[in-house]
Write a protein that holds these residues in place. Structure first.
Motif, PDB file in Angstrom:
ATOM      1  N   ASP A   1       9.208   4.655 -29.530  1.00  0.00           N
ATOM      2  CA  ASP A   1       8.843   3.590 -28.582  1.00  0.00           C
ATOM      3  C   ASP A   1       7.796   4.085 -27.578  1.00  0.00           C
ATOM      4  N   ALA A   2       7.278   3.156 -26.787  1.00  0.00           N
ATOM      5  CA  ALA A   2       6.160   3.470 -25.889  1.00  0.00           C
ATOM      6  C   ALA A   2       6.547   4.525 -24.855  1.00  0.00           C
ATOM      7  N   LYS A   3       7.761   4.466 -24.330  1.00  0.00           N
ATOM      8  CA  LYS A   3       8.159   5.472 -23.338  1.00  0.00           C
ATOM      9  C   LYS A   3       8.206   6.858 -23.967  1.00  0.00           C
ATOM     10  N   THR A   4       8.769   6.971 -25.161  1.00  0.00           N
ATOM     11  CA  THR A   4       8.800   8.279 -25.832  1.00  0.00           C
ATOM     12  C   THR A   4       7.384   8.782 -26.085  1.00  0.00           C
ATOM     13  N   ARG A   5       6.492   7.889 -26.505  1.00  0.00           N
ATOM     14  CA  ARG A   5       5.092   8.300 -26.713  1.00  0.00           C
ATOM     15  C   ARG A   5       4.451   8.764 -25.405  1.00  0.00           C
ATOM     16  N   SER A   6       4.795   8.117 -24.302  1.00  0.00           N
ATOM     17  CA  SER A   6       4.279   8.583 -23.008  1.00  0.00           C
ATOM     18  C   SER A   6       4.795   9.985 -22.685  1.00  0.00           C
ATOM     19  N   LEU A   7       6.077  10.227 -22.913  1.00  0.00           N
ATOM     20  CA  LEU A   7       6.626  11.550 -22.600  1.00  0.00           C
ATOM     21  C   LEU A   7       5.983  12.619 -23.489  1.00  0.00           C
ATOM     22  N   LEU A   8       5.798  12.313 -24.766  1.00  0.00           N
ATOM     23  CA  LEU A   8       5.122  13.257 -25.667  1.00  0.00           C
ATOM     24  C   LEU A   8       3.700  13.548 -25.185  1.00  0.00           C
ATOM     25  N   THR A   9       3.017  12.503 -24.742  1.00  0.00           N
ATOM     26  CA  THR A   9       1.644  12.678 -24.271  1.00  0.00           C
ATOM     27  C   THR A   9       1.598  13.576 -23.040  1.00  0.00           C
TER      28      THR A   9
ATOM     29  N   LEU B   1      -0.473  17.045 -22.850  1.00  0.00           N
ATOM     30  CA  LEU B   1      -1.506  17.258 -21.832  1.00  0.00           C
ATOM     31  C   LEU B   1      -1.155  18.433 -20.923  1.00  0.00           C
ATOM     32  N   THR B   2       0.134  18.660 -20.693  1.00  0.00           N
ATOM     33  CA  THR B   2       0.539  19.865 -19.962  1.00  0.00           C
ATOM     34  C   THR B   2       0.199  21.104 -20.775  1.00  0.00           C
ATOM     35  N   ALA B   3       0.556  21.098 -22.058  1.00  0.00           N
ATOM     36  CA  ALA B   3       0.296  22.264 -22.913  1.00  0.00           C
ATOM     37  C   ALA B   3      -1.194  22.540 -23.053  1.00  0.00           C
ATOM     38  N   LEU B   4      -2.002  21.483 -23.081  1.00  0.00           N
ATOM     39  CA  LEU B   4      -3.454  21.649 -23.235  1.00  0.00           C
ATOM     40  C   LEU B   4      -4.169  21.874 -21.901  1.00  0.00           C
ATOM     41  N   SER B   5      -3.420  21.896 -20.801  1.00  0.00           N
ATOM     42  CA  SER B   5      -4.015  22.084 -19.473  1.00  0.00           C
ATOM     43  C   SER B   5      -5.115  21.067 -19.197  1.00  0.00           C
ATOM     44  N   LYS B   6      -4.739  19.811 -19.193  1.00  0.00           N
ATOM     45  CA  LYS B   6      -5.692  18.736 -18.910  1.00  0.00           C
ATOM     46  C   LYS B   6      -5.151  17.906 -17.742  1.00  0.00           C
ATOM     47  N   PRO B   7      -5.227  18.450 -16.515  1.00  0.00           N
ATOM     48  CA  PRO B   7      -4.590  17.764 -15.383  1.00  0.00           C
ATOM     49  C   PRO B   7      -5.186  16.395 -15.063  1.00  0.00           C
ATOM     50  N   ASN B   8      -6.477  16.208 -15.264  1.00  0.00           N
ATOM     51  CA  ASN B   8      -7.049  14.894 -14.950  1.00  0.00           C
ATOM     52  C   ASN B   8      -6.510  13.821 -15.890  1.00  0.00           C
ATOM     53  N   GLN B   9      -6.431  14.147 -17.170  1.00  0.00           N
ATOM     54  CA  GLN B   9      -5.847  13.204 -18.113  1.00  0.00           C
ATOM     55  C   GLN B   9      -4.360  13.019 -17.851  1.00  0.00           C
ATOM     56  N   LEU B  10      -3.711  14.082 -17.395  1.00  0.00           N
ATOM     57  CA  LEU B  10      -2.283  13.983 -17.109  1.00  0.00           C
ATOM     58  C   LEU B  10      -2.020  12.954 -16.006  1.00  0.00           C
ATOM     59  N   LYS B  11      -2.876  12.943 -14.990  1.00  0.00           N
ATOM     60  CA  LYS B  11      -2.695  11.958 -13.913  1.00  0.00           C
ATOM     61  C   LYS B  11      -2.740  10.536 -14.461  1.00  0.00           C
ATOM     62  N   VAL B  12      -3.706  10.290 -15.326  1.00  0.00           N
ATOM     63  CA  VAL B  12      -3.808   8.965 -15.942  1.00  0.00           C
ATOM     64  C   VAL B  12      -2.506   8.623 -16.671  1.00  0.00           C
ATOM     65  N   HIS B  13      -1.979   9.582 -17.420  1.00  0.00           N
ATOM     66  CA  HIS B  13      -0.804   9.296 -18.249  1.00  0.00           C
ATOM     67  C   HIS B  13       0.509   9.350 -17.468  1.00  0.00           C
TER      68      HIS B  13
ATOM     69  N   ILE C   1       3.550  29.236 -17.282  1.00  0.00           N
ATOM     70  CA  ILE C   1       3.642  28.795 -15.895  1.00  0.00           C
ATOM     71  C   ILE C   1       2.312  28.266 -15.355  1.00  0.00           C
ATOM     72  N   PRO C   2       1.174  28.895 -15.633  1.00  0.00           N
ATOM     73  CA  PRO C   2      -0.072  28.335 -15.086  1.00  0.00           C
ATOM     74  C   PRO C   2      -0.324  26.896 -15.552  1.00  0.00           C
ATOM     75  N   ALA C   3      -0.009  26.587 -16.793  1.00  0.00           N
ATOM     76  CA  ALA C   3      -0.120  25.202 -17.259  1.00  0.00           C
ATOM     77  C   ALA C   3       0.839  24.309 -16.469  1.00  0.00           C
ATOM     78  N   GLY C   4       2.010  24.829 -16.134  1.00  0.00           N
ATOM     79  CA  GLY C   4       2.964  24.069 -15.340  1.00  0.00           C
ATOM     80  C   GLY C   4       2.486  23.822 -13.920  1.00  0.00           C
ATOM     81  N   VAL C   5       1.867  24.812 -13.303  1.00  0.00           N
ATOM     82  CA  VAL C   5       1.340  24.638 -11.942  1.00  0.00           C
ATOM     83  C   VAL C   5       0.322  23.502 -11.916  1.00  0.00           C
ATOM     84  N   GLU C   6      -0.600  23.537 -12.868  1.00  0.00           N
ATOM     85  CA  GLU C   6      -1.616  22.471 -12.925  1.00  0.00           C
ATOM     86  C   GLU C   6      -0.967  21.108 -13.144  1.00  0.00           C
ATOM     87  N   ALA C   7       0.027  21.057 -14.019  1.00  0.00           N
ATOM     88  CA  ALA C   7       0.664  19.776 -14.330  1.00  0.00           C
ATOM     89  C   ALA C   7       1.443  19.240 -13.129  1.00  0.00           C
ATOM     90  N   PHE C   8       2.197  20.093 -12.465  1.00  0.00           N
ATOM     91  CA  PHE C   8       2.964  19.601 -11.310  1.00  0.00           C
ATOM     92  C   PHE C   8       2.045  19.186 -10.168  1.00  0.00           C
TER      93      PHE C   8
END
Lengths: 127, 127, 127, 127, 127, 127
Positions: free
Chosen positions: B57-65, B69-81, B108-115
């Protein structure tokens, strides 16, 4: 090895539920001076402290893990977690959809590696 | 722009549900010769062909995304999602857990950017 | 499988020209429930919608693909695209130069993987 | 600074042709104890020893560099090399196609960063 | 091959000290038209121009290299540099600690690959 | 917050020694419902369980961390750890050499980001 602390016990329980004793106690028993502390780190802080947290059930955590391992291009670890996802109740269709959903974000080469790895586990299971 | 094909319409509907018209029709209308075909590629093949698939479902797809995006270190896209995940019914607690679950795998560095990125969106919303 | 749409036909034609029928129709015919939709995604949206675009010829697209696969450390995919690059008219010297050009940007370990992968294809061809 | 060796001179000539004196001699003159040896490493071994090699012309090398920087998600460096690509004779259309070609392999988030970075340079130029 | 320049000689000496003649002169002698210039690039600019710099000794450089190769998920290169680290005086315990230290930053899957690769070299040595 | 367990105390001590109270107790005190558990995870399992291990001293661990953050392209985290490395006794020359040593392996764009980030901290300190 000090494995009577609570995080270790919690982590072993998660590993056992997903991978059987062969992927839990037996892994720690077979550890060497080189990788014992790493196995304990993984068991305590990943499986024990993270997988046991609230708000997301085990199947959802498995699907997230598959997405992350696809994005990070870690096919060997992905194979392990495809088995874990099946143990946590995920279907072949859900596993396939997780990888397909990850492809536009992580790229086709990451998808090729993930589908090849998943096929090794899922084809073996269907024999 | 040819936006009357079915994948484009399906993709626009997904984008609109998650990001409003500002993140759907308005984005395509504002596109330039440089990025128009990219916006259409994203709309058709990611939102139109992938997000509309069955089994998740859409919520699960959002959580996967968010995990990807956290794993790929893409904080700007993460904000959108993060906004998209909220629109798809995810709670702050679930969003937090997705990032926490990703940290042992992606570091952890990917986590810092994501949080930090998630905090910008979630704090703004709680004002 | 619905393969009579125009993107699928365009993508199959690109794959056939680069990899022969074994890397085009035969791949789709051999697809399983696990990877069929992925193979179609790749054929339609990568080979069909992207490789057929104007402004860059097929050989240039092959060289770009080799650079990207070197940078992303995807040696198995690189082997496939070394064959494709040769089919698109690239010489061994050009393939070598693409990898050498990528090394200062993506690092020596990515270069080692790429040269080892390329050697497997190019040495086989020179037998 | 020892800049009278031949690789340094060759590298400075390449940098000057692509970025003007501001991106060549002036960068080295402004270097500090922290980054001087790095600037010289880049000038000698990337621009001097690699960009001057045969079999690929400067425009093709620029396009490859844009693809690699897109794949590696390095938008700041991409901006520099969009200017370099223009100086080497690439058109806006070719630059766009390189990023579009990279997207299916490196993922949409890498594409978003690349198009945003390229737009900053290309919009500025069109004012 | 032009190997009488000073960077080449310096690089060969570093490679020989870490990997023996088999990993130095013999590698260059066995190089082909495909990878000769790459082997020379690595020898001159990585081993010759970088490893010989002051302020960090060879063992520290080996430990840094192991950390970087763990973070970049390059297990084949890691095996080579585990041998090099041992030749530069690092102990099994120090090698283990470097990988363990890298895990929280680069993630557990990178650690699994690194420990598996290191075990191949270290177990072989202990036979 | 439960911060009287031993890993938390050990981790806080490491953070305080490297970043002062502002980067230790104050960070945990300022944490929100979104990032509190992440801050505790980092403090306990990275600084508490990893940085306190034997066989590598604090300065060596700082240098390894700088190499890893350069390789992972995490300039914001790198700035934090340049301060930590200085607190652990590293010199500007050693910090520079770590980044220079990482460049041939991780690529020049990663080096550009690392040197720019390091310069912000080191130039500020030299004012």
């Amino acid at each position: 090895m000090n494995n009577d602390d609570s995080l270790m016990q919690a982590g072993l329980a998660v590993r056992r539920a997903m991978f059987g004793r062969a992927g839990a106690e037996d892994r720690l028993a077979a550890a060497t001076d080189l990788n014992r502390d790493f196995e304990e780190y993984v068991t305590r802080y990943c499986f024990g402290a993270t997988w046991t947290r609230p708000h997301l059930d085990a199947k959802t955590r498995s699907l997230l893990t598959l997405a992350v391992l696809t994005a990070l291009s870690k096919p060997n670890q992905l194979k392990v977690h495809v088995r874990g996802a099946l143990a946590n109740g995920a279907t072949m269709e859900e596993i396939r959809e997780v990888i397909l959903h990850t492809v536009p974000y992580a790229g086709i080469p990451a998808g090729v590696e993930a589908f090849n790895a998943a096929a090794e586990v899922l084809n073996e299971d269907s024999k």
